[in-house]
Motif scaffolding. Structure first.
Motif, PDB file in Angstrom:
ATOM      1  N   GLY A 188       0.803  -1.217   0.000  1.00 50.88           N
ATOM      2  CA  GLY A 188       0.000   0.000   0.000  1.00 50.88           C
ATOM      3  C   GLY A 188       0.837   1.269   0.000  1.00 50.88           C
ATOM      4  N   ALA A 189       2.049   1.181   0.549  1.00 53.45           N
ATOM      5  CA  ALA A 189       2.959   2.335   0.587  1.00 53.45           C
ATOM      6  C   ALA A 189       3.892   2.388  -0.616  1.00 53.45           C
ATOM      7  N   GLY A 190       3.679   1.484  -1.575  1.00 54.55           N
ATOM      8  CA  GLY A 190       4.498   1.504  -2.784  1.00 54.55           C
ATOM      9  C   GLY A 190       5.749   0.663  -2.721  1.00 54.55           C
ATOM     10  N   VAL A 250      16.864  -3.806  -0.830  1.00 56.84           N
ATOM     11  CA  VAL A 250      16.209  -2.696  -1.522  1.00 56.84           C
ATOM     12  C   VAL A 250      14.871  -2.392  -0.857  1.00 56.84           C
ATOM     13  N   HIS A 251      14.107  -3.426  -0.581  1.00 54.51           N
ATOM     14  CA  HIS A 251      12.805  -3.233   0.055  1.00 54.51           C
ATOM     15  C   HIS A 251      12.955  -2.740   1.491  1.00 54.51           C
ATOM     16  N   ALA A 252      13.976  -3.210   2.192  1.00 60.81           N
ATOM     17  CA  ALA A 252      14.198  -2.745   3.565  1.00 60.81           C
ATOM     18  C   ALA A 252      14.485  -1.245   3.582  1.00 60.81           C
ATOM     19  N   ALA A 253      15.296  -0.782   2.632  1.00 61.19           N
ATOM     20  CA  ALA A 253      15.597   0.645   2.565  1.00 61.19           C
ATOM     21  C   ALA A 253      14.355   1.456   2.201  1.00 61.19           C
ATOM     22  N   ALA A 254      13.550   0.941   1.266  1.00 67.99           N
ATOM     23  CA  ALA A 254      12.332   1.647   0.863  1.00 67.99           C
ATOM     24  C   ALA A 254      11.332   1.715   2.013  1.00 67.99           C
ATOM     25  N   ALA A 255      11.226   0.629   2.773  1.00 72.12           N
ATOM     26  CA  ALA A 255      10.313   0.618   3.918  1.00 72.12           C
ATOM     27  C   ALA A 255      10.753   1.620   4.977  1.00 72.12           C
ATOM     28  N   GLU A 256      12.052   1.708   5.207  1.00 74.77           N
ATOM     29  CA  GLU A 256      12.569   2.669   6.178  1.00 74.77           C
ATOM     30  C   GLU A 256      12.232   4.097   5.747  1.00 74.77           C
ATOM     31  N   ALA A 305      16.939 -11.792 -12.393  1.00 69.80           N
ATOM     32  CA  ALA A 305      17.522 -11.147 -11.223  1.00 69.80           C
ATOM     33  C   ALA A 305      17.403  -9.640 -11.411  1.00 69.80           C
ATOM     34  N   GLY A 306      17.690  -8.888 -10.377  1.00 75.54           N
ATOM     35  CA  GLY A 306      17.702  -7.440 -10.511  1.00 75.54           C
ATOM     36  C   GLY A 306      16.622  -6.769  -9.708  1.00 75.54           C
ATOM     37  N   VAL A 307      16.607  -5.461  -9.767  1.00 76.71           N
ATOM     38  CA  VAL A 307      15.723  -4.652  -8.938  1.00 76.71           C
ATOM     39  C   VAL A 307      14.418  -4.408  -9.667  1.00 76.71           C
ATOM     40  N   HIS A 308      13.335  -4.682  -8.967  1.00 81.54           N
ATOM     41  CA  HIS A 308      11.998  -4.453  -9.511  1.00 81.54           C
ATOM     42  C   HIS A 308      11.592  -3.005  -9.258  1.00 81.54           C
ATOM     43  N   ARG A 309      11.054  -2.374 -10.288  1.00 79.68           N
ATOM     44  CA  ARG A 309      10.501  -1.037 -10.119  1.00 79.68           C
ATOM     45  C   ARG A 309       9.009  -1.090 -10.395  1.00 79.68           C
ATOM     46  N   ARG A 310       8.222  -0.656  -9.448  1.00 78.33           N
ATOM     47  CA  ARG A 310       6.774  -0.729  -9.580  1.00 78.33           C
ATOM     48  C   ARG A 310       6.291   0.230 -10.663  1.00 78.33           C
ATOM     49  N   THR A 311       5.354  -0.249 -11.498  1.00 78.26           N
ATOM     50  CA  THR A 311       4.752   0.593 -12.511  1.00 78.26           C
ATOM     51  C   THR A 311       3.430   1.119 -12.012  1.00 78.26           C
ATOM     52  N   ASP A 312       2.774   1.944 -12.830  1.00 81.19           N
ATOM     53  CA  ASP A 312       1.494   2.527 -12.415  1.00 81.19           C
ATOM     54  C   ASP A 312       0.422   1.447 -12.271  1.00 81.19           C
TER      55      ASP A 312
END
Length: 234
Positions: A71-73, A164-170, A222-229
């Motif tokens: 929900g927070a992206g 990556v997700h841990a940093a985004a959550a922080e 592999a690699g970093v996922h970037r959420r789309t619209d």
């Protein structure tokens, strides 16, 4: 509202959707494999579908705990489970991908020990390095050890994305998802043994060009996922 209506209206999370799509694909293909193999594939199909069904409550548990992050992206589960639509098309006969002559089948218990030790030493970074080595060791024969490889690739993607997700959550002021993701990583390690067992059962059919498992799993990048619209389907 009835309980049945509630079940119909419930939003299915990404982990659960991935499993449900896998079940649907394997049910659809099971009769074709059975016809090609004179029924020899049936125990493999049944065991695979049963294991996926058993995992559904577990998937719902993870999906529920991912809701605040999604929900927070922060695409916690969304990023981990690739669409089953990426699985190769069904072909009656594919070129056999045999293990090299004299090659030793992988030992899942030994793999698990190495991965657990790597995670204990260096957390997700250590696990990612160790997983890359284990995946590379399977590269000589791409048509066998398919479930084992799939789990290792999934664990590798998880190990790369977790920091990556841990940093985004922080950044969003959310609790760290590291305990949840570490638990999911351990689950990958625990299931290596059953996956290797199904791979061994499938190997004689794969040697005949019946690509059960080999063409039923989507490749995992592999690699970093970037959420789309628009959210992707797991």
């Amino acid at each position: 509202m009835s309980a049945a209506q509630l079940r119909r209206d419930r939003i299915v999370g990404h982990f659960e959707r991935h499993l449900r799509d896998a079940i649907a694909l394997n049910r659809e293909r099971a009769p074709a494999y059975a016809a090609l193999s004179s029924g020899a594939s049936r125990p493999i199909s049944r065991a695979l579908i049963a294991s996926e069904r058993l995992m559904l409550p577990v998937a719902r548990w993870f999906d529920r705990r991912a809701v605040p992050y999604e929900g927070a992206g922060v695409p916690l589960m969304e990023s981990l489970f690739v669409p089953m639509s990426g699985a190769p098309p069904f072909l009656p006969v594919r070129p056999a991908g045999l293990r090299e002559s004299g090659g030793v089948p992988p030992k899942p218990a030994a793999i698990r020990r190495r991965l657990v030790e790597a995670y204990r030493r260096r957390s997700f970074a250590g696990a990612a390095d160790a997983l890359a080595i284990e995946i590379a060791a399977l590269d000589s024969a791409t048509g066998v050890d398919c479930l084992l490889r799939h789990l290792l690739e999934s664990a590798y993607r998880l190990s790369q994305l977790a920091p990556v997700h841990a940093a985004a959550a922080e950044e969003q002021g959310l609790d760290s998802p590291v305990p949840l993701l570490a638990f999911l990583l351990r689950m990958h390690f625990w299931t290596l043994g059953p996956a290797a067992m199904l791979d061994r059962q499938a190997a004689p059919l794969q040697a005949r060009g019946i690509a059960i498992l080999a063409q039923d799993l989507p490749p995992i990048p592999a690699g970093v996922h970037r959420r789309t619209d628009t959210a992707t389907t797991a």
